[in-house]
Design an enzyme around this catalytic site. Structure first.
Site, short mmCIF file in Angstrom:
data_model
loop_
_atom_site.label_atom_id
_atom_site.label_comp_id
_atom_site.label_asym_id
_atom_site.label_seq_id
_atom_site.Cartn_x
_atom_site.Cartn_y
_atom_site.Cartn_z
N CYS A 2 24.19 93.28 4.89
CA CYS A 2 23.29 94.40 4.65
C CYS A 2 23.90 95.65 5.27
CB CYS A 2 21.89 94.20 5.21
SG CYS A 2 21.01 92.82 4.49
N ARG A 27 29.07 95.23 2.47
CA ARG A 27 28.29 94.40 3.40
C ARG A 27 27.22 93.58 2.69
NH1 ARG A 27 28.92 96.19 8.71
NH2 ARG A 27 27.04 95.07 9.24
N TRP A 77 22.17 91.92 1.48
CA TRP A 77 22.66 90.56 1.29
C TRP A 77 21.48 89.66 1.61
CZ3 TRP A 77 23.38 85.97 4.00
CH2 TRP A 77 24.25 85.05 3.38
N ASN A 103 18.57 94.80 8.63
CA ASN A 103 19.69 93.86 8.53
C ASN A 103 19.45 92.81 9.60
OD1 ASN A 103 22.20 92.57 8.47
ND2 ASN A 103 23.18 94.13 9.74
N GLY A 104 19.48 91.53 9.21
CA GLY A 104 19.28 90.46 10.20
C GLY A 104 18.19 89.51 9.74
N GLU A 486 44.64 79.26 4.25
CA GLU A 486 44.27 80.64 3.90
C GLU A 486 44.49 80.90 2.40
OE1 GLU A 486 42.65 82.96 4.97
OE2 GLU A 486 43.42 84.85 4.21
N LYS A 490 41.41 82.05 -0.08
CA LYS A 490 41.45 83.27 -0.89
C LYS A 490 41.13 82.95 -2.35
CE LYS A 490 41.40 86.14 1.65
NZ LYS A 490 41.33 85.72 2.93
N GLU A 493 37.34 82.02 -2.83
CA GLU A 493 36.36 83.10 -2.73
C GLU A 493 36.54 84.17 -3.80
OE1 GLU A 493 36.37 85.31 0.96
OE2 GLU A 493 38.52 85.10 1.17
N HIS A 509 48.04 60.27 3.04
CA HIS A 509 46.84 59.67 3.62
C HIS A 509 45.61 59.97 2.79
CE1 HIS A 509 49.25 58.61 7.08
NE2 HIS A 509 49.73 59.83 7.05
N LYS A 611 30.79 90.97 3.58
CA LYS A 611 31.64 91.10 4.76
C LYS A 611 30.71 91.19 5.97
CE LYS A 611 36.06 93.18 5.58
NZ LYS A 611 36.86 92.04 5.16
#
Ligand code: F6R
Length: 616
Positions: A2, A27, A77, A103-104, A486, A490, A493, A509, A611
């Site tokens: 947010c 965000r 968000w 936000n939260g 990584e 990438k 996402e 294995h 983010k």
């Protein structure tokens, strides 16, 4: 998560707030909304819409909004309540006088909601946020000043929140409050700003003020008053933002991510800048831990989330090798729930680009309660994690706007390496000339990264060839293993593909069962100087190729052993083993970015993500 903007000044508030929201959209982009206090009606003028800000632009184009010089805004968000128009912020009091953005998570919202409904309030949304505006409305009957009333309301809230309020009957002030979620103040000339981060107001001012935990701020055109939740004056820290608005804009690129990938040579150079002088000694400006305290350290635990945790995994190899101090790497979200063994001699290293990731923040608080010393590696000046740490190494990579981290990752690795070498220097386990040699290699890295960027076309062509693939694997050993993780993250996402990274030694294995005809497998080959590892991974490549995999091999210049088994060969510059991740990651970033673009995805704002993950 947010984005929040607040403004009081002399400009058109709607323009300022919408400009700020555009820079904060990374965000969260489930919905957007604005609220302007209109003194002529005593009510809030508002607009909100589900989806990206472009949808809100559409609504605003059809709506007549008042010309005000005060306003607040929000980009969401979603946590509580579906991402629809009804749950979009702002939320208003029933009389239309007050608006709040948040936000939260208000953890006790269910109890508060029941109480408010029993008292006759009608709540229109499914959000946890809406309770706050009704509580404020009731409180203003008893406590007329907006900031006093906000303080009283905050006393009743549990959880994490940044809240920003506007009142149509007190249009010259905007009030914000924060607990565990970010909020910074921008100080202008005859205008003041609130933002989730400085990019909200960077176009107008680079003078910022950090707010502390559990503080309330009231801004007017010419003043800023900060108190704790009890009304006692609170101390704040002012700082100058060392980047300007151009850094927070795309600068001709289609995506922020492309720009940030291209900025990596500069980002790495900035992380190194000024830290190793002619004196031949490392200097870390915000290393607030004394040499004695660092000599005391008998264990290091790196905590982080996602990409930052992979930077930590890379760092573990270097830190243990250089310092001989045992080093663990742990996901921040797991750390504090497993009763870890830590004490005063443990150095906890928190890595966070944003400095606001809630899981990491909670983990460092826990570590400090257990008396561990905490050092953070962070890219965002004034954010909560460095503020709550005993020491900090800033990465100075410039703002990272694309949701997927790129330059953040590389600069985090470099900062961890600086920490490892600094520890080695303080503890006397590396000679000056050994540190000098590693620093010299690090200083050459920007050129190596630049070469990977210059050779990106090969990777972009490969992405075009593989556009129909549904599953991609990544293999690596030693520091190449976190690079494989990584690369897979990438791709997941950005391109929404099945992608997995494995330690190549683990292949037999289990994961080798995934190999089928044509499946693309990226393999990061260690430098030939690590002969055993290099030889072993060449065998792994043969094994998967024999079973039909399409092998995409990343190997250093001059490594010809891999040539017969590579369907595609991506050459890496020759660098010391521990530095290889800094060049090998770049083609994997380019690949994911290109493939996502070809698939028509929003590269900067992938679905369901945001983010700065400021909820646990
Ligand atoms: C992935 C990504 C995330 C972040 C993670 C931690 O591309 O960006 O996995 O690395 O959410 O974020 P910070 O570093 O801000 O704590």
């Amino acid at each position: 998560m947010c984005g929040i903007v607040g403004y009081v000044g002399h400009r058109n508030a709607l323009d300022v707030v919408m400009g700020g929201l555009r820079r904060l959209e990374y965000r969260g982009y489930d919905s957007g909304g604005v609220a302007l206090p209109d003194p002529s009606t005593g009510r809030i003028a508002w607009a909100k819409k589900a989806g990206k800000l472009a949808n809100l632009d559409g609504v605003l184009a059809e709506t007549t909004m008042p010309e005000t010089t005060t306003g607040i805004g929000h980009t969401r968000w979603a946590t509580h309540g579906a991402p629809n128009d009804r749950n979009a912020h702002p939320h208003l009091s029933e009389d239309g006088r007050l608006a709040v953005v948040h936000n939260g998570i208000i953890e006790n919202f269910a109890v508060l909601r029941a109480e408010l409904e029993a008292a006759g309030h009608e709540l229109l949304s499914e959000t946890d946020t809406e309770v706050v505006v009704h509580l404020l409305s009731d409180e203003l009957q008893r406590t007329p000043a907006l900031d006093d009333a906000v303080r009283a309301v905050c006393q009743r809230l549990e959880g994490a929140f940044t809240l920003v309020f506007t009142d149509a009957r007190q249009p010259d002030v905007v009030v914000g409050a924060r607990r565990n979620s970010p909020l910074v103040v921008g100080r202008g000339d005859g205008e003041n700003f609130l933002g989730s981060d400085v990019s909200a107001f960077i176009e107008f001012t680079r003078e910022a003020v950090e707010l502390g935990q559990d503080q309330v701020v009231a801004i007017t055109r010419d003043s800023m008053t900060v108190t704790d939740f009890d009304g006692a004056p609170a101390e704040t820290t002012s700082y100058h933002v060392d980047w300007d608005v151009s850094a927070a804009e795309k600068g001709g690129y289609d995506w922020f991510m492309l720009k940030e990938i291209d900025e990596q040579p500069q980002a790495v150079a900035e992380t190194l800048l000024g830290r190793y002088g002619r004196s031949g000694r490392l200097q870390l400006d915000e290393m607030r831990l004394s040499d004695d305290e660092l000599r005391d350290v008998d264990k290091i635990i790196i905590i982080a989330c996602g990409t930052a945790s992979y930077a930590g995994l890379v760092a573990k190899y270097a830190i243990e090798h250089w310092t001989r101090i045992p080093c663990e790497v742990e996901l921040a979200s797991e750390f504090r729930y497993r009763d870890p063994i830590i004490d005063r001699s443990t150095l906890v290293v928190a890595i966070s680009q944003s400095g606001e990731t809630m899981d990491t923040l909670m983990a460092i608080r826990y570590a400090r309660q257990q008396r561990a010393r905490v050092l953070s590696i962070c890219n965002t000046n004034g954010s909560t994690i460095p503020r709550e740490s005993d020491a900090v190494i800033y990465t100075h990579a410039g703002p990272e706007v694309a949701v997927a981290s790129t330059k953040g990752f590389l600069s985090q690795i470099v900062a961890c390496y600086l920490l490892g070498l600094y520890l080695a220097q303080v503890r006397g386990v590396k000679y000056g000339d050994e540190i000098d040699a590693i620093m010299a290699a690090l200083e050459k890295l920007p050129a190596g990264i630049q070469r990977m960027l210059d050779e990106g076309e090969q990777v972009r062509k490969l992405a075009a060839e593989l556009v129909d693939t549904r599953s991609v694997l990544f293999l690596g050993r030693h520091v190449g293993y976190p690079v494989a993780l990584e690369g897979a993250l990438k791709l997941k996402e950005l391109a929404y593909l099945h992608a997995e990274g494995f330690a190549a030694g683990e292949l037999k294995h289990g994961p080798i069962a995934l190999i089928e005809d044509g499946i693309p497998v990226f393999v990061v080959v260690p430098p030939k100087a690590r002969d055993q590892l290099q030889e072993k991974i060449v065998s792994n490549i043969q094994e998967i190729r024999a079973r039909g995999a399409l092998t995409i091999v990343l190997a250093e210049d001059g490594d010809d052993d891999v040539v017969p088994y590579a369907d595609h060969l991506i050459r890496l510059p020759k660098v010391p083993t521990l530095l290889q991740p800094l060049v090998a990651t770049v083609p994997l970033q380019i690949f994911a970015c290109e493939l996502a673009g070809l698939l028509g995805h929003d590269v900067d704002q992938p679905r369901n993500l945001a983010k700065s993950v400021t909820v646990e």
